[in-house]
Design an enzyme around this catalytic site. Sequence first.
Site, PDB file in Angstrom:
ATOM      1  N   GLY A 129     -11.119  -1.748   2.465  1.00  7.01           N
ATOM      2  CA  GLY A 129     -10.230  -1.667   3.627  1.00  7.01           C
ATOM      3  C   GLY A 129     -10.087  -0.256   4.160  1.00  7.01           C
ATOM      4  O   GLY A 129     -10.806   0.675   3.755  1.00  7.01           O
TER       5      GLY A 129
ATOM      6  N   GLY B 184      -5.827  -3.872   7.240  1.00  4.59           N
ATOM      7  CA  GLY B 184      -6.930  -2.922   7.133  1.00  4.59           C
ATOM      8  C   GLY B 184      -8.027  -3.114   8.154  1.00  4.59           C
ATOM      9  O   GLY B 184      -8.551  -2.138   8.711  1.00  4.59           O
TER      10      GLY B 184
ATOM     11  N   THR C  54       0.858  -1.191   0.000  1.00  4.57           N
ATOM     12  CA  THR C  54       0.000   0.000   0.000  1.00  4.57           C
ATOM     13  C   THR C  54       0.888   1.234   0.000  1.00  4.57           C
ATOM     14  O   THR C  54       1.950   1.233   0.614  1.00  4.57           O
ATOM     15  CB  THR C  54      -0.859  -0.010   1.287  1.00  4.57           C
ATOM     16  OG1 THR C  54      -1.776  -1.095   1.218  1.00  4.57           O
ATOM     17  CG2 THR C  54      -1.636   1.286   1.468  1.00  4.57           C
TER      18      THR C  54
ATOM     19  N   GLY D   3      -1.102  -1.581   6.083  1.00  7.90           N
ATOM     20  CA  GLY D   3      -1.068  -2.832   6.841  1.00  7.90           C
ATOM     21  C   GLY D   3      -2.431  -3.487   6.924  1.00  7.90           C
ATOM     22  O   GLY D   3      -3.209  -3.452   5.964  1.00  7.90           O
TER      23      GLY D   3
HETATM   24  N1  GLY Z   1      -4.240  -1.337   4.486  1.00  6.65           N
HETATM   25  C1  GLY Z   1      -4.674  -1.763   3.238  1.00  6.65           C
HETATM   26  C2  GLY Z   1      -5.770  -2.737   3.287  1.00  6.65           C
HETATM   27  O1  GLY Z   1      -5.899  -3.486   4.268  1.00  6.65           O
HETATM   28  O2  GLY Z   1      -6.531  -2.799   2.367  1.00  6.65           O
END
Ligand code: GLY
Length: 304
Positions: free
Chosen positions: A203, A227, A173, A225
């Site tokens: 997310g 989500g 991400t 990380g």
């Molecule tokens: N932090 C990105 C997700 O979990 O989609």
Amino acid sequence: MVPTLIAHAGAAADPDNRDAYRVSLRAALAAGWVRLRGGGSSLDAVQATIEALEDDPLLNAGRGSALTEVGTVECDASIMEGEHLAAGAVGAVSGVPNPIRLARRVMEDGRQVLLVGDGAIAFARQHGVPLCEPGELVTARQRARLAERLAGEPGPGSARRHAGAAAGPGGGTVGAVAIDGRGLVTAGTSTGGAVGKRSGRVGDSALVGCGTYADNRLGGVSTTGHGEAFIRTVLAKTALDILLDLDDPELACQVALDVVREDGRGDGGLVLLDWRGRLGWAHSTPFMPVGWCLPGAPEPILAF
Ligand code: GLY
């Protein structure tokens, strides 16, 4: 105000690709910094930085996004500015090479904060935001990651499988936070989400307060990380609330991750830029590429 820009390329980044991350993050920071340094807004700087990261197929955003359990790309992104608390976000969008650009357009339109799926695509068409064939965003690397993930998990339809997919890391991400010469703080985040996620899963990166937050009176945050854990703990806003208590950006990031571990049951990382231009970042995973630009530094500073 002294302009400053910080960016990350994901808390689940692969340390074996360190050199490639260095090239990618340096170029993305340069794309944002050229705007800030020239007197541009932090909104333009954050968007330019994230677009460059979305264009890099190595990273889990835009082209190169992690795939859903059925092999499609569904991206989340959000952007927020800290003067009016204006924000725009998109969730589970397919065929959008630069979801952060679409999120910015939602913010500027101002009628809604979050658009998802087909409605977000219709909005993109109406507002001239570039689209592509959804398959163009799928890479061989992510196909292999998905195959690996599915091979290691229970079969389709299993409740355990869906729980596992939702709990998986967000991969690389990407995100950025900047403050410009007039003190405007902007934060943004973009992702393909967790590998093998259920189609339709949204997310933290699409959710203001969880993946992204900006307030000129406090600062800005972008997270990366797990989500679901970040949603449960409203991580981006929580980190800024902790900053208010501790007045130490680095410590605020570390304490926020402790909260995620204990209350949210997940791991990841975040970058924080406070209203005075002080930087903080932390991660509870082995590797997270981070870099920043400051006036007087000849080129982006990389912390890995
Ligand atoms: N932090 C990105 C997700 O979990 O989609």
